[in-house]
Design a protein around this motif. Structure first.
Motif, PDB file in Angstrom:
ATOM      1  N   ARG A 165       1.124  -1.124  -0.105  1.00  0.00           N
ATOM      2  CA  ARG A 165       0.424  -0.104  -0.581  1.00  0.00           C
ATOM      3  C   ARG A 165       1.449   1.748  -0.381  1.00  0.00           C
ATOM      4  O   ARG A 165       0.209   2.059  -0.682  1.00  0.00           O
ATOM      5  CB  ARG A 165      -0.942   0.147   1.307  1.00  0.00           C
ATOM      6  CG  ARG A 165      -2.004   1.346   1.775  1.00  0.00           C
ATOM      7  CD  ARG A 165      -3.223   0.826   2.455  1.00  0.00           C
ATOM      8  NE  ARG A 165      -2.314   1.247   3.513  1.00  0.00           N
ATOM      9  CZ  ARG A 165      -1.127   2.281   4.397  1.00  0.00           C
ATOM     10  NH1 ARG A 165      -1.241   3.660   3.545  1.00  0.00           N
ATOM     11  NH2 ARG A 165      -1.153   2.555   5.535  1.00  0.00           N
ATOM     12  N   VAL A 166       1.984   1.441   0.830  1.00  0.00           N
ATOM     13  CA  VAL A 166       2.368   2.079   0.767  1.00  0.00           C
ATOM     14  C   VAL A 166       3.517   2.838  -0.079  1.00  0.00           C
ATOM     15  O   VAL A 166       3.695   4.040  -0.661  1.00  0.00           O
ATOM     16  CB  VAL A 166       3.946   2.308   2.505  1.00  0.00           C
ATOM     17  CG1 VAL A 166       5.196   4.097   2.527  1.00  0.00           C
ATOM     18  CG2 VAL A 166       2.231   2.285   3.549  1.00  0.00           C
TER      19      VAL A 166
ATOM     20  N   LEU B 206       6.883  -6.901  -6.607  1.00  0.00           N
ATOM     21  CA  LEU B 206       6.644  -7.082  -7.865  1.00  0.00           C
ATOM     22  C   LEU B 206       5.233  -6.527  -8.801  1.00  0.00           C
ATOM     23  O   LEU B 206       5.323  -6.808  -9.788  1.00  0.00           O
ATOM     24  CB  LEU B 206       6.465  -8.769  -7.708  1.00  0.00           C
ATOM     25  CG  LEU B 206       7.058  -9.250  -8.203  1.00  0.00           C
ATOM     26  CD1 LEU B 206       7.544 -10.786  -7.660  1.00  0.00           C
ATOM     27  CD2 LEU B 206       8.296  -9.844  -9.365  1.00  0.00           C
ATOM     28  N   SER B 207       4.213  -6.154  -7.328  1.00  0.00           N
ATOM     29  CA  SER B 207       2.751  -6.043  -8.040  1.00  0.00           C
ATOM     30  C   SER B 207       3.610  -3.917  -7.723  1.00  0.00           C
ATOM     31  O   SER B 207       2.016  -3.983  -8.238  1.00  0.00           O
ATOM     32  CB  SER B 207       1.603  -6.009  -6.326  1.00  0.00           C
ATOM     33  OG  SER B 207       2.424  -5.294  -5.410  1.00  0.00           O
ATOM     34  N   HIS B 208       4.368  -4.081  -8.292  1.00  0.00           N
ATOM     35  CA  HIS B 208       4.377  -2.914  -8.452  1.00  0.00           C
ATOM     36  C   HIS B 208       5.828  -1.939  -9.327  1.00  0.00           C
ATOM     37  O   HIS B 208       6.198  -1.102  -9.498  1.00  0.00           O
ATOM     38  CB  HIS B 208       4.314  -1.549  -7.289  1.00  0.00           C
ATOM     39  CG  HIS B 208       2.773  -1.929  -5.981  1.00  0.00           C
ATOM     40  ND1 HIS B 208       2.682  -0.487  -6.547  1.00  0.00           N
ATOM     41  CD2 HIS B 208       3.128  -1.855  -5.195  1.00  0.00           C
ATOM     42  CE1 HIS B 208       1.409  -1.046  -4.728  1.00  0.00           C
ATOM     43  NE2 HIS B 208       2.092  -1.979  -4.336  1.00  0.00           N
ATOM     44  N   LEU B 209       4.958  -3.306  -9.872  1.00  0.00           N
ATOM     45  CA  LEU B 209       6.767  -1.950 -10.878  1.00  0.00           C
ATOM     46  C   LEU B 209       6.220  -1.803 -12.421  1.00  0.00           C
ATOM     47  O   LEU B 209       5.266  -1.779 -13.264  1.00  0.00           O
ATOM     48  CB  LEU B 209       7.293  -4.253 -11.839  1.00  0.00           C
ATOM     49  CG  LEU B 209       8.236  -4.908 -11.160  1.00  0.00           C
ATOM     50  CD1 LEU B 209       8.115  -6.029 -11.335  1.00  0.00           C
ATOM     51  CD2 LEU B 209       8.858  -4.726 -10.212  1.00  0.00           C
ATOM     52  N   ALA B 210       7.228  -1.035 -12.931  1.00  0.00           N
ATOM     53  CA  ALA B 210       7.253  -0.337 -14.040  1.00  0.00           C
ATOM     54  C   ALA B 210       7.284  -1.429 -15.789  1.00  0.00           C
ATOM     55  O   ALA B 210       7.617  -2.526 -14.784  1.00  0.00           O
ATOM     56  CB  ALA B 210       8.589   0.856 -13.997  1.00  0.00           C
TER      57      ALA B 210
ATOM     58  N   PRO C 198       3.616   5.557  -7.649  1.00  0.00           N
ATOM     59  CA  PRO C 198       1.917   6.223  -8.099  1.00  0.00           C
ATOM     60  C   PRO C 198       3.063   4.729  -9.565  1.00  0.00           C
ATOM     61  O   PRO C 198       2.043   4.823 -10.605  1.00  0.00           O
ATOM     62  CB  PRO C 198       1.466   7.159  -8.345  1.00  0.00           C
ATOM     63  CG  PRO C 198       3.105   8.026  -7.774  1.00  0.00           C
ATOM     64  CD  PRO C 198       3.921   6.837  -6.747  1.00  0.00           C
ATOM     65  N   ASP C 199       3.489   5.760 -10.394  1.00  0.00           N
ATOM     66  CA  ASP C 199       4.317   5.321 -11.552  1.00  0.00           C
ATOM     67  C   ASP C 199       5.041   3.934 -11.447  1.00  0.00           C
ATOM     68  O   ASP C 199       5.596   3.911 -12.708  1.00  0.00           O
ATOM     69  CB  ASP C 199       5.085   6.448 -12.773  1.00  0.00           C
ATOM     70  CG  ASP C 199       3.993   7.659 -12.095  1.00  0.00           C
ATOM     71  OD1 ASP C 199       3.049   7.596 -12.294  1.00  0.00           O
ATOM     72  OD2 ASP C 199       4.649   8.882 -12.275  1.00  0.00           O
ATOM     73  N   GLY C 200       5.578   3.195 -10.560  1.00  0.00           N
ATOM     74  CA  GLY C 200       5.713   1.802 -10.978  1.00  0.00           C
ATOM     75  C   GLY C 200       7.393   2.625 -10.384  1.00  0.00           C
ATOM     76  O   GLY C 200       7.996   2.887 -10.496  1.00  0.00           O
TER      77      GLY C 200
END
Lengths: 337, 337
Positions: free
Chosen positions: A206-207, A232-236, A213-215
């Motif tokens: 979450r943090v 892994l769930s926030h990769l660009a 926000p853009d990965g």
């Protein structure tokens, strides 16, 4: 009475965390060098996450440390006696000397250190294997470049603290993941990280979604497990995940494959492992650059030094896996002065 | 009486495997093209593993198929009526026409097909997205080269069967992993794979260790799960794991992260995801090369065609996930002749 060499040997092969009872303190006479050999008085021993792998039943890079053998370790020290033309008494050296006060060597894998460039302990930190791991992992494997968002796990550890600082020097935005408010403050206030996530108190995914926000373009991972899955769930798109280590995975009964690995597909990203000694040819250039940053004050090499000699080794290793260290954890073995 | 357009729509969002009750057959008048549009009579619909993702609640590439919407699908057909200057009646086309007999289009994402080069169905197989996925995944992402050992999972499927054949054409040693003796025989006897492992009857890791004692240089993975874990434990140094798909992972309640991912570190290997449409600029060169191999008889495009029209779609999808198909699974919708 001849001088003694105190050593820590592996007494039993642990199944989970290593316990005090898995180690044995032994005493031998200090060895004498044979022809072409020398003996090192060990000053400091590196306490490494990889040690958990070295004592595992299933070998990883090489054969495991045998039951009854002196525990393997990287260490720095000074040549005490020598029958080797290339190593003179009084020279400072780094090598795989093990957890003991004196080590005999034929020079294989031993490098000489310039003690005027930095304190001896820095050669187990930012100028040693941790610093080199950070350097090649971030820049060669991760190809981090200015303007990118870089996340580092175990960011307050020996490797992570250097990786994050190098990323900052290179103009990246740096987010560290560490355990506890003290470490997180240290990363931001002392090491210049842009932000830090306390995985013990915060929801990493979450943090991270709020902070990046853009990965994330580069993830320098020392931990694996749930933290790897979260990042892994926030990769660009086109991100590089650098597998430097898997601190959470070395206890064999706690294996956790990254169930979000298909994010690599969605984001066209890669996950790549590397091994620092593969870059040995380029150590001199890296040490020169790291030493320059140290001298300029742009890079902080923080070592946490445990006193108590080889006897304190089991407790130092426990501290490492409990995540109690700030910076590179080092065991002080002998006072060379 | 005006002609009718039969369609398959998503009636409910499945949580595990899609069931017949998750689909609804609807009937509408055949649409008429507006200005700048044309209408395609659909001949064949591609049955794709990715369909399971498209109907999942959590979008992967894009928004999920809405409840009540015509199921998305790649398809080939012939222009039936046209108000579009670029598409004439009678031309053969490929596009995302959906599971229906007639589709209206403004030409976005539609390509024309040369029906003289190969049968229309080949454009959903070796000359279509499956063939292009195999081509770019193996050669660009995997960088497979002569003399290397290549392993392909779901090797008897639409993508895997082409990937393995391309590897053979390029001089690699090819090992296919598939379910059942019939598929395994087909891979070796008809497609020229060097060997095949029947994952339903054999221990993949053990057999792979025998077949590839020096390790695997390229793993082209369509499956994930336990098979990915097994192959990870047999990587050669510097191996490339190509994440083409994760057939075993699309049912969200059966997620299995590759717990052997630290093998990437030990072997200095990479695991990389990719998405075929990123290579759209290079489709023409790839189709030309694939068509050449087809013509020369070096590449077999095998399609398994399900009859029964759009009504047979739910069962065709079930067959795919049950692994009952040999080659590319295709649904025959209308007879254009």
């Amino acid at each position: 009475m001849s001088p003694l060499n105190h050593q820590i040997r592996l007494a039993a092969r642990p199944s989970g965390r290593a316990e005090a009872s898995d180690w044995e303190l032994t005493t031998e006479p200090v060895p004498s060098p044979g022809p072409g050999e020398f003996v090192v008085a060990v000053a400091y021993v590196s306490i490494d996450p990889a040690m958990r792998r070295w004592i595992a039943a299933s070998p990883f890079y090489s054969a495991p440390v045998a039951i009854g053998a002196v525990m393997e370790a990287g260490a720095v020290g000074r040549v005490a006696t020598s029958e080797h033309a290339g190593f003179a008494v009084g020279e400072y050296v780094y090598g795989g000397f093990g957890v003991q006060e004196f080590a005999r060597s034929d020079g294989t894998g031993v490098t000489k250190l310039d003690a005027s460039l930095a304190p001896l302990t820095a050669y187990l930190g930012a100028l040693g294997i941790p610093g080199l791991t950070a350097y090649f992992g971030l820049l060669d494997v991760g190809r981090a470049s200015a303007g990118e968002t870089v996340v580092v796990s175990a960011a307050a550890g020996g490797v992570g603290s250097v990786a994050g600082q190098i990323a900052g020097i290179k103009g990246c935005r740096v987010i560290g993941i560490a355990g506890g408010p003290e470490k997180c403050r240290w990363l931001v206030d002392e090491l210049g990280f842009d932000s830090a996530i306390d995985y013990k108190a915060q929801d990493v995914s979450r943090v991270l979604g709020e902070l990046a926000p853009d990965g994330v373009e580069v993830f320098f991972d020392n931990v694996g497990g749930e933290i790897l899955d979260a990042v892994l769930s926030h990769l660009a798109r086109g991100a590089r995940v650098v597998i430097s280590g898997g601190l959470s995975q070395y206890d064999e009964d706690q294996r956790w494959g990254p169930s979000n690995y298909l994010e690599l597909l969605r984001t066209r990203s890669s996950m790549t492992g590397f091994v620092t000694p593969d870059y040995a040819d380029r150590y001199p250039e890296a040490v020169a650059e790291l030493a320059g940053w140290l001298r300029e004050g742009r890079l902080v090499s923080r070592e946490q030094i445990i006193e108590g000699g080889v006897r304190a080794f089991p407790d130092a290793l426990r501290m490492l896996f409990a995540g109690e260290n700030l910076g590179k954890l080092i065991l002080a073995v002998s006072d060379l002065t």
